[in-house]
Every structure is written in C-alpha cells, then in structure tokens.
Design an enzyme around this catalytic site. Structure first.
Site, PDB file in Angstrom:
ATOM      1  N   TRP A 325      68.999  16.274 -26.107  1.00 44.20           N
ATOM      2  CA  TRP A 325      69.634  16.993 -27.245  1.00 44.20           C
ATOM      3  C   TRP A 325      68.938  17.801 -28.019  1.00 44.20           C
ATOM      4  O   TRP A 325      69.442  18.356 -28.877  1.00 44.20           O
ATOM      5  CB  TRP A 325      70.567  15.775 -27.807  1.00 44.20           C
ATOM      6  CG  TRP A 325      69.820  14.877 -28.771  1.00 44.20           C
ATOM      7  CD1 TRP A 325      68.702  14.274 -28.469  1.00 44.20           C
ATOM      8  CD2 TRP A 325      70.193  14.440 -30.037  1.00 44.20           C
ATOM      9  NE1 TRP A 325      68.304  13.482 -29.563  1.00 44.20           N
ATOM     10  CE2 TRP A 325      69.076  13.532 -30.277  1.00 44.20           C
ATOM     11  CE3 TRP A 325      70.925  14.883 -30.999  1.00 44.20           C
ATOM     12  CZ2 TRP A 325      69.222  13.162 -31.850  1.00 44.20           C
ATOM     13  CZ3 TRP A 325      71.197  14.349 -32.282  1.00 44.20           C
ATOM     14  CH2 TRP A 325      70.085  13.421 -32.704  1.00 44.20           C
ATOM     15  N   ASP A 326      67.495  17.411 -28.096  1.00 46.46           N
ATOM     16  CA  ASP A 326      66.565  18.103 -28.962  1.00 46.46           C
ATOM     17  C   ASP A 326      66.760  19.709 -29.008  1.00 46.46           C
ATOM     18  O   ASP A 326      66.808  20.324 -30.198  1.00 46.46           O
ATOM     19  CB  ASP A 326      65.158  17.840 -28.603  1.00 46.46           C
ATOM     20  CG  ASP A 326      64.761  16.488 -28.470  1.00 46.46           C
ATOM     21  OD1 ASP A 326      65.708  15.709 -28.248  1.00 46.46           O
ATOM     22  OD2 ASP A 326      63.551  15.998 -28.683  1.00 46.46           O
ATOM     23  N   GLU A 467      67.826   4.710 -32.311  1.00 49.98           N
ATOM     24  CA  GLU A 467      68.063   3.981 -30.906  1.00 49.98           C
ATOM     25  C   GLU A 467      67.449   2.480 -30.985  1.00 49.98           C
ATOM     26  O   GLU A 467      67.634   1.938 -30.124  1.00 49.98           O
ATOM     27  CB  GLU A 467      66.897   4.693 -30.226  1.00 49.98           C
ATOM     28  CG  GLU A 467      67.206   6.098 -29.582  1.00 49.98           C
ATOM     29  CD  GLU A 467      66.224   6.929 -28.852  1.00 49.98           C
ATOM     30  OE1 GLU A 467      65.063   6.348 -28.829  1.00 49.98           O
ATOM     31  OE2 GLU A 467      66.455   8.209 -28.886  1.00 49.98           O
ATOM     32  N   LYS A 580      65.308   3.635 -36.642  1.00 53.95           N
ATOM     33  CA  LYS A 580      64.354   4.385 -36.046  1.00 53.95           C
ATOM     34  C   LYS A 580      64.147   5.720 -36.546  1.00 53.95           C
ATOM     35  O   LYS A 580      63.071   6.264 -37.001  1.00 53.95           O
ATOM     36  CB  LYS A 580      64.406   4.696 -34.384  1.00 53.95           C
ATOM     37  CG  LYS A 580      63.366   5.277 -33.790  1.00 53.95           C
ATOM     38  CD  LYS A 580      63.601   5.487 -32.442  1.00 53.95           C
ATOM     39  CE  LYS A 580      62.507   6.074 -31.772  1.00 53.95           C
ATOM     40  NZ  LYS A 580      62.613   6.524 -30.147  1.00 53.95           N
ATOM     41  N   GLN A 581      65.357   6.411 -36.686  1.00 51.13           N
ATOM     42  CA  GLN A 581      65.389   7.900 -37.402  1.00 51.13           C
ATOM     43  C   GLN A 581      66.754   8.088 -37.922  1.00 51.13           C
ATOM     44  O   GLN A 581      67.666   7.175 -37.883  1.00 51.13           O
ATOM     45  CB  GLN A 581      65.106   8.739 -35.980  1.00 51.13           C
ATOM     46  CG  GLN A 581      66.403   8.730 -34.892  1.00 51.13           C
ATOM     47  CD  GLN A 581      66.016   9.279 -33.726  1.00 51.13           C
ATOM     48  OE1 GLN A 581      65.501   8.735 -33.016  1.00 51.13           O
ATOM     49  NE2 GLN A 581      66.453  10.482 -33.669  1.00 51.13           N
TER      50      GLN A 581
END
Length: 728
Positions: A325-326, A467, A580-581
């Site tokens: 998806w980046d 994630e 994580k992000q």
C-alpha cells in the site's frame, strides 16, 4: 546550495550492504546496487529487474537479479587487486544524484609502485535496457596489467538460485541467456567494449562468467580507458531478447560513451526541471529531500503503461520485490504532481490486477476485490502465512498480514481517486477504474457485521497500519477508509453517465446499480467510526485504551532476545498501547477536515510517545499532522527522519542471516508530501490551488513546481510572502 554529490572516502568492509543502497543507480527498468565492479555475490551486487519474478522450491517468490554486466577486475604483475581482499592506499566513491552517475577511484600500493583504477557508470535513463561504464587505469610505473571484464551469471539471490540453465556467447559482443526455474523466462545480457589503445583481447568462460581479458604494459602516468556497455532484455519484453540486447550494444558502440552520457544527463535534467525542490536556509534538508526524490525517479516505471513500485524499490529482493500500500498512500502524490504518466502506470497496475484481487476475496469467502498485502504480477499475493521466525523455538510463527490487512483495497481506491483529482484524467475510470472502485466497495460491504439490536455496522478481525496488534475489531483507520470506499463508489454509480458508453454498459451488465446505491449509502451512513473519549483520544480499535499503558523503554526492556518480534499473539507490545507506526494519526492526517483541531493535537500528544516508529512509513504522518496543527518545528525532525531514511546509516539491514535492507521509497514520498503539503501548505479545491505555508525555523525560501490538472504552477514561499504562478 547543495552540490548534488554524495561522497565516501576510505574503505570499510562492514559498510558494503549500506553503501549498496546509498549509492544505488536506476532507471525504473533496473536498479544497480552501489557496489564495486569487482564484487561477486558474497558482497551483494545486484542488477534488480522490475516486474519479473521467480520461485525456487519452498522459498519466497522474489524479483530477478540479472547477470551482472558491470563485472570488472584488474590483475597487476600477476596479482588480482580487488576490494576487500587487497586493502587500498586510497579509495573514494561518489554518486552524482543529479544525474544518476556512480564513480569510484581506488589506488593500490604494489611492490613496484602505485596503480589507480577510476570508473564511472550509469544505467541509461533514455534507453532503460542499457548500462554504460568507463573504466580507467593509470600507474606511476611500467605495470604489467590485465583487465578482465564481462558478465557474471553467478548472481546473488536471497531465495535462489533462479536460473536453471545459463548459456554463454563467446564472441566480440559477449552474451548470457539465462532461463528461470518457475516460468522459464529468458533473461539475456549482452556486453561490448571499446578501448582507446591497441591491445589483444581474449575471450572465455570461467566460474559462471563469460569474460574478455586484455593485457598491456602501462607507460608511466598514461591513462588507459575502456568503455563498456551492457544491455538487458527479458522474454517479457520481446520475443528474441538476445537479439535485442546485441542490437543495443552495436548501436552504443557506434554512438560512444560521451554521447550516451550526455543523452542520459539531459533526460535527468528534464525530470529535475519539473520536480526539484529548493530550500534556502537549510542545505541539509534540501540535500536529503532531493536525494529522496532521486530514488523515486530511479525506480519510476517510465518504460511501461502498467507497472507499480516495490516496497524496496529496485534495491534488491527484500520484501519479495512486492508492491504494498506504500505506493498509493505515500508515493503517488509525487508522481501525480511531477510525472503524471508514471502515476497513471502505477494506478493502471492495480486496475489490471483486479482479477487477482477478486480471486483472493473469493478464496476467503468474500465478494469484491481483496487486494494483496504483497502484490506481484497479476495481483498474486506473495505474502506467506508464516512471515516471522520465533527466535527461541526457531519455528515459523503464524502471522496474519495476508489475511487481515484488509485496508489495502481502500488504498487502491484512494490511489485511483487521488490520481484523477490531481491530474484531471478521468479517462482511467472508463478503463477499469470505476469497476475497480465498485469491486473494492463490494469487498468491504461483505465484511460488515451488525450486532443484534444495533444500528452501526462494524468490521472485525483486522490488522490496521499498526502491525503490532493483530486481529482487532473496529480499527478506526480501516473503518474510515471503508467508508471512504463506499463514498467513492457512490460517486461512480450516481454519475455513471460521466463514463464512456462501454464502461456504462459494462457496469449495468455486471451490477444492479440502484440496489448498490442503496446498499452503499446504508453502509457509508452507518459504519462505526470511533469517536474521541472524554479526554479527546480516539481509540485505535475496540479495547485499545484498556491495554497496559506503558513506555517504549519498558517494553524494550522485556525483550529476552533483541531479534524478538514485538507483535503477534505473544509479542512484548501486543498487550500494551505501544504501537509500531502511525495509525490513528494517519486517520486524522487524511481526514483532518472532519476532526476538531484540539482533538488532533490531543491525539498527536497521546500517540507519539507510544509509537515505536518501527516502520519507515510512520514519521511522515506525524510530521504532516504537526504541520496541520500549526507546529512546524515539531514536524521538522520527523520530516528529516523520512527524508534521511536512505542517506543516513542505522536502518535495519539484517534479520539473523537474512538480508532485509534496501531503499525506502515510501519514506521518500512521505518526505515530499511533508515538504509540499505540510510546510508548503499546498491545498486543492476543485480546479483551484492554494497554499497556507508553515515553514520551520531557518527556512528562508521553499520553491517548487507542480503539475495540476494539465497546468504547471511555480510556487515560491518566503517568510515575507507566498506566490503561485501559472507557467503553462
């Protein structure tokens, strides 16, 4: 101002992998790691090819590395001089990232004097199949020299070897034709040369290499130059790939090195004319940002009308060379605003792989299009059910990235609509784009759940952008993007007459349009979107705020092994609020117009200390939101983290003995978004653009061009004034 050159002096064998990424050259068809010409596979040289994959045995499917047409080494007085075996007297490498030219200079001290090798190389931005190199030798004594060069077919692979057979052509133009294991693709590499001095050449094969050697004795301080060319074609490019590659070499030998270099540089300059970002007052930021854009240019598939970009670009086989998806969420803005043809190719790749996404959805019992977490050709999902190895038992751990990362389909819809909105090119909707959006909406519709007696629809058992927390319910980002997908599908269905007649007929034959409108309106109006709690915090998912509230340092202290995975069922972060992000922050960044500014700030302040930033996608989202909240100086370090992802050392390169390094194009695209939309405050409203800049301290001027709906705008922002000028 910056000089557009990166330099490294001295030599450190421990930095080979890192410098291979930092000094990468590429042209969208192939990427050549910044390794030295004499390196063999143990030092990770690679000519990584775009969009062609192979699988061997039970290993992961991964992109092909072509036989290395740049291989060259030197023998002096009977002794092979190459790094790292023979330490140099002096050594320097340089990347001209304005023009994608890598050069090196190495001097060795021998028993009879010093001898120097200089070279520069590039892969042509004009003819993407072509690699070009000038190799120079000079010594301060009468050296007995043998230069050996050719094509090395013993390539480095992570999960190979991928070539079942290799045929060599021993002729003046050397050749290799390699055949892959899985689908029997042919990969042909041809190589030719021209010298500026008379010499005798010998040809032969050795150690999976086809080589040409020349012997000569140097005059003192005289320069001996060899111009080298190689060309790569595969059976996916044409019928007779060896013929085409030889033809390229013949043409190159006629034109010569300097002509090839000049055309290559002119092509790069044309790219920079539309994309360079000038930052006055902060050379470090300007260098980091434009170096990031260099990488985006180097991996852009200009040679085709339907191909996307892997998560690690063309820096190797890490992450299976798969498309994530980046591309849609982090890179597409750059291409849409600087090179719309490339953006169209990225979007078309998703449209053309719709059938693969539908097959995946059906395999899970869903309708519509479930796009892959790790997409290879045709929409094949390369993701394994076991992506992590338990460091204690050494057994593969079941992960759910493939099954539960359902937000990918919404990223595809976002990419299509973003491309259309920025470029004004609605024709892509009539080339399958409209059907793709509808199929993604059907997928989310089949995911919806409703509790007995409730009015809201919910989505359960997913993984959001964070994630570390698997199989959660009502991830806010996922639900809001599903709503977005319903909204965009409704726009298509309610404005079906805007499509071509063929596309209208196709949609009317496939769907009950009125029924879909009713269903998607119901879904968009009633899907559950988490609201801020009494403290103004939007919960990332159901129950998130009830998890242990601790710090990153505390969680890290619980690791029994530094290589432990933090997420999954038993990871040290999985039962805590450590993420994580960017997740909620990504949601707010995308839909900030729906959320009160004070709520935005509260969530920034809450989530940032709890974010490990274990993904290179994370920092730019925090930076964007800090800018939107009017705090550019807090945004700046996150911007620099994104912009410096490939220029600064320290990234993760190894997982045990497995190489996981490579470039970070999503971080590069994220840095561009922060510069243009965050600090630059660029906004679109219909056919109009506006800016509301928020420059960080020290920035005296921000200047750039964008393409928007068939017009080109020059935007100049200073502390005193801002100006938008239409230049075409």
């Amino acid at each position: 101002m910056i000089d557009w050159k990166l330099k490294e002096t001295n030599y450190d064998e421990n930095r080979i992998a890192y410098l291979g990424n930092k000094f990468l050259i590429g042209n969208g068809y192939m990427g050549v790691r910044g390794t030295l010409a004499e390196y063999e596979k143990e030092h990770l040289p690679a000519i990584n090819l775009a969009g062609i994959y192979d699988r061997v045995g039970d290993g992961w499917r991964e992109p092909l590395n072509a036989p290395n047409g740049f291989f060259t080494c030197i023998v002096v007085d009977g002794k092979i001089l190459r790094l790292p075996e023979i330490p140099p007297k002096n050594h320097r490498i340089e990347l001209d990232y304005r023009h994608g030219i890598f050069s090196r200079s190495t001097t060795w001290k021998t028993d009879r004097g010093s001898i120097t090798v200089e070279s520069e190389r590039f892969v042509s931005m004009k003819n993407v199949h072509l690699g070009v190199m000038k190799y120079k030798v000079f010594a301060d004594f009468h050296a007995d020299v043998q230069v050996v060069y050719g094509i090395d077919a013993d390539v480095w692979d992570i999960n190979g070897p991928h070539y079942d057979s290799v045929e060599f052509v021993e002729d003046d133009v050397l050749g290799v034709v390699a055949t892959t294991h899985e689908k029997h693709y042919k990969v042909a590499v041809s190589a030719g040369d021209k010298t500026n001095f008379p010499c005798e050449k010998k040809i032969g094969t050795k150690d999976k290499k086809v080589l040409k050697s020349i012997n000569f004795v140097t005059d003192i301080n005289a320069s001996y130059e060899i111009d080298r060319y190689f060309s790569v074609y595969t059976s996916k490019d044409c019928g007779d790939c060896l013929y085409e590659s030889v033809n390229d070499i013949d043409k190159s030998l006629l034109c010569g090195y300097e002509d090839a270099k000049e055309v290559h540089k002119e092509t790069w300059e044309a790219l920079w004319k539309d994309s360079e970002v000038v930052i006055e007052g902060d050379d470090c930021a300007m260098e980091a940002l434009n170096y990031s854009l260099y990488h985006l240019h180097s991996i852009a598939p200009r040679h085709t009308d339907s191909l996307s970009i892997a998560a690690r670009g063309l820096s190797g086989q890490t992450y299976k060379g798969a498309v994530f998806w980046d591309t849609e969420m982090f890179m597409l803005d750059f291409y849409s605003m600087t090179n719309p043809a490339v953006a169209r190719s990225l979007v078309k790749y998703r449209i053309d792989s719709l059938e693969g996404a539908k097959e995946k959805a059906e395999s899970y019992g869903y309708k519509g299009a479930f796009y892959p977490w790790e997409s290879q050709e045709g929409g094949f999902d390369a993701c394994s059910d076991y992506n992590v190895v338990d460091v204690f038992t050494k057994r593969p751990m079941r992960t759910f990235f493939k099954d539960k990362q359902v937000h990918i389909s919404s990223a595809v819809v976002y990419g299509i609509r973003r491309y259309v909105d920025i470029t004004g090119d609605k024709s892509i909707l009539s080339e399958g784009g409209a059907v793709t959006i509808i199929e993604c909406a059907l997928f989310y519709y089949s995911l919806l759940l409703r509790r007995a007696g409730a009015t809201a629809y919910e989505i359960h058992d997913v993984i959001g952008p964070d994630e570390y927390h698997e199989r959660v319910n009502n991830n806010g980002y996922t639900n809001r993007m599903a709503k977005y997908t319903f909204e965009k599908a409704l726009e298509i269905l309610k404005n079906i007459n805007d499509l071509s007649e063929g596309e209208r007929n196709k949609i009317n034959s496939l769907y009950d349009v009125n029924k879909l409108i009713e269903q998607f309106e119901d879904a968009a109006g009633n899907i559950f979107i988490p609201k801020p709690d009494r403290n103004g915090i939007i919960p990332q998912f159901d129950g998130y705020l009830k998890l242990e509230d601790t710090t990153i340092d505390v969680v890290k202290s619980r690791l029994l092994d530094p290589k432990e995975y933090w997420g999954g069922a038993y990871g040290v972060a999985s039962q805590t609020q450590i993420i994580k992000q960017a997740d909620v922050v990504t949601l707010i960044s995308l839909f900030s117009n729906e959320i009160d500014s004070e709520i935005q700030k509260k969530n920034l302040n809450y989530y940032e200390p709890r974010t490990e930033h274990g993904s290179s996608l994370s920092a730019c989202m925090y930076s964007l939101l800090y800018c939107k909240c009017g705090i550019p100086d807090k945004a700046y370090p996150f911007f620099m983290k994104s912009a410096s992802a490939d220029i600064a050392p320290g990234g993760k390169e190894w997982a045990g003995l497995v190489y996981i390094g490579g470039t970070h194009p999503a971080a590069a695209g994220g840095a561009y978004m922060v510069a243009i939309k965050g600090f630059g405050g660029l906004q679109f409203n219909g056919d109009e653009i506006s800016i509301n800049p928020k420059l960080p301290k020290g920035w005296k001027k921000l200047s750039y061009k964008i393409k928007y709906r068939n017009k080109i705008y020059q935007i100049d922002i200073t502390e005193e004034k801002s100006e938008i000028k239409e230049i075409k």
